[in-house]
Design a protein around this motif. Sequence first.
Motif, mmCIF file in Angstrom:
data_model
loop_
_atom_site.group_PDB
_atom_site.id
_atom_site.type_symbol
_atom_site.label_atom_id
_atom_site.label_comp_id
_atom_site.label_asym_id
_atom_site.label_seq_id
_atom_site.Cartn_x
_atom_site.Cartn_y
_atom_site.Cartn_z
ATOM 1 N N HIS A 263 1.498 6.476 -14.924
ATOM 2 C CA HIS A 263 1.937 5.296 -14.169
ATOM 3 C C HIS A 263 3.426 5.394 -13.868
ATOM 4 O O HIS A 263 4.220 5.774 -14.728
ATOM 5 C CB HIS A 263 1.652 4.020 -14.963
ATOM 6 N N GLU B 292 3.849 1.554 -1.317
ATOM 7 C CA GLU B 292 4.364 1.706 -2.673
ATOM 8 C C GLU B 292 3.325 2.337 -3.584
ATOM 9 O O GLU B 292 3.639 3.223 -4.393
ATOM 10 C CB GLU B 292 4.784 0.336 -3.231
ATOM 11 N N SER B 293 2.095 1.891 -3.458
ATOM 12 C CA SER B 293 1.021 2.412 -4.316
ATOM 13 C C SER B 293 0.782 3.900 -4.079
ATOM 14 O O SER B 293 0.659 4.689 -5.027
ATOM 15 C CB SER B 293 -0.269 1.626 -4.068
ATOM 16 N N GLY C 106 0.815 -1.213 0.000
ATOM 17 C CA GLY C 106 0.000 0.000 0.000
ATOM 18 C C GLY C 106 0.843 1.255 0.000
ATOM 19 O O GLY C 106 0.508 2.240 -0.666
ATOM 20 N N VAL D 222 7.418 0.775 -9.968
ATOM 21 C CA VAL D 222 7.999 0.868 -8.623
ATOM 22 C C VAL D 222 9.509 0.659 -8.622
ATOM 23 O O VAL D 222 10.174 0.987 -7.642
ATOM 24 C CB VAL D 222 7.323 -0.140 -7.661
ATOM 25 N N GLU E 10 1.572 6.950 -6.666
ATOM 26 C CA GLU E 10 0.496 7.863 -7.073
ATOM 27 C C GLU E 10 0.907 9.322 -6.851
ATOM 28 O O GLU E 10 0.658 10.185 -7.713
ATOM 29 C CB GLU E 10 -0.774 7.544 -6.287
#
Length: 817
Positions: free
Chosen positions: A25, A10-11, A8, A28, A15
């Motif tokens: 996009h 990383e997400s 989470g 990572v 973002e």
Amino acid sequence: MGGISGAGTESVLAEVLAGVVRKEHIPVDSHFFDDLGANSLVMAHFCARVRKQPDLPAVSMRDVYGHPTIRRLAAALAETPEEATAQVPAQVTTVPEPGSTARYILCGALQFVVFALYCVLAGTVTARGYEWISAGEGVADVYGRSVVFGGALFVGMCVFPVLAKWLLVGRWKETDFPVWSLAYVRFWTVKTLLRGNPMVLFVGNPVYVLYLRALGARIGPGVTILTKDVPVCADLLTVGAGTVIRKDCHLLCYEAHAGRIRTGSVTLGSGVYVGENTVLGIDTSMGDGSQLGHASALYGGLAVPAGARWHGSPARPTDVDYARVPPARCGTSRRFGYGLVALLQTVLLWVPLGLGGTYLVLDSVPALDTLLDPASQSLGSTRFYGEALLLSVAMFGSFLLVGLTTVAVLPRLLKPFLRADRVYPLYGFHYSLHRAIARMTNLKFFKWLCGDSSYIVPYLRSIGYDLSEVEQTGSNFGTAVQHETPYLVTVGTGTMVADGLSVVNADYSGTSFRLAHTTIGAHNFLGNHIAYPAGGRTGENCLLATKVLIPLDGEVREGVGLLGSPPFEIPRTVERDTRFDHLREGDELARRLRAKNRFNLRSMGLFLFLRWLHWFMLTVLGFASFDLYGAADGGLVGGLLIGGYLVAALLFTAAYWILIERTICRFRPLKPRLCSIYDPYFWWHERLWKVSDQHLAAFNGTPFKNVLWRLMGVRMGRRVFDDGTAITERSLTAIGDDATLAAHTKVQAHSQEDGTFKSDHITIGAGCTVGTGALVHYGVSVGDGAVLAPDSFLMKGEEMPAGAHWGGNPAVAPRRA
């Protein structure tokens, strides 16, 4: 780190970064700089947005450079190392209350009265002394009178601040009081007198230690103090035997914080070493035999254990040994003799030469009879102004000729007596030669004149720098470069230095010193305010960022950048800084370099003329006061006239250079720019850096400094306390009400990296505090009530939230666990 899993995190980070770099996009595992083409400014905006996420820990630029992918950054944040919070100084979280405008105005009025009275006293004494000296018959009589009057004047100027300190304050104690109060007026009076004391010229001499003891400092035997920054609250300073304090160390024993002055102790044990470009906060201590490296800061309340070595900003333990020169025989009799000779030399040679020698030279010129006769009453005559013109031209021309001889010829005659890598005892023949060379070759005028142009290269060569095979860029060095000795400095080809370089090529112990070769590699770029020591472990093709601590250990760094104190590696360059590289090659470079040289030459000629014109106006103003003094037949009115001249000269100087700067800017504010150093705009911008601002130091800590900043274009709030800040791009800077700017701070709304120039706005909110020695870079926004710790480097593009407390180099926020 609570609330979000590793995936989470990383997400969320991906973002946030996608929003900053404007991509849909972000993989990572993509490298921030190599793959995404980001730069430090972009990543500063990324850090600011992450800090606004309540479920994420704060991210610093050190984190970004150390973990330059989303995956690695998220993993590092999950660990939340304890040292991230341990090094941030504890601060009081209350926002300062709005100040009183009435008290602010009253304080300014009292400060003006104190200054005016001192000028009247100085003017009266000087005028009476000149009358007595000029009544002498023959050279011997004039010399004898100059010795008597000059000696009495020297002693009076040294003793008066000490007496004022004990009468107005007594013994300093740990306390605090609001700025603009009556207690502050006493504090400011003592501080101003101490910093105008001629004893500052004896820094590095045992006499200076005696002077600090007279002010109440507890200093043991064998102490060597090389910093000119006088500890104002000297009673709170304790220094043990054999301690060494290098130049540009700030140990004030007070701090300006949130609209108040806080006094506190600084305690240094025996055998302590304090490096160059350091800050010692109040309530700090260093145990016996401990060390603090260069470009470091000891925050308030910290203590270095006995025998420990610390460095960094904020300081932390290290294995590096900064005390690198063995001791030599240097006893009490040697120190006493050296100090006595220096005092006698001052009283019997330099002061009489300045007083009687000047009178004899001027009196021997028949063309100046009208100007030098106070009874001539010729203020309205054409001859009066003609003689003033002749005198100013002769004085300015003599200054240039004697100055060039002093920096380029005389030191070379002394050079053969000093050898590199040889240990010499302090306070002897070789030490005197070393200090003489350092003083003469560090004359600021010619570096100010030639800096930021191609002409700085031949000047530095003329004083001894080894700049063999230099690739001329038109901006190889800035206007502020200093050294211990110029004859042991080597700078590689293609290297560029922004400004504020200090080459530390002499090492000291409490009894000895040693000179050493210092080499800066080829194709480097050095940012602002860097102390580069002998033995620095950097080689070729390095980016040394502003205020970086040059490492003395580890492998030689090449092809990388270094940022921070202690330093960490960053990319050598980024895409944004290479967009103008085509202008630095081949025929295009040659064409633009010739154009830049012509422009810089015109700038040098312009500012030489402006400097002379300033001298001429002061000459007219001074001799007009002298003429009126004769009409008043001396006495109290005559003293008031001479004192009035001193006040008027300062005010005229401030107004003169403000008018020059605003005229260059065409009375318009600057705008943010991103351009090549070969863009004509940059050449024009360099002219602004040559506008003199040294006179502003006389207004530090007074409401009048704010008035001057406003006249120069700074959007200055009400009741701002400025204890000695420098603002480079005035009209790009905004400072809110009741902000506190501590001593030796710098607000710099520009940056130069290799061949790229950047500038942007800086906003410092209401009630903010910028600590001693801190630097605020361009594109920065500081929220209301925020606190930036001493010696911090607030990097470009950072956004400090309201009420935040940051510290370090680079500055970081406390991390949420």
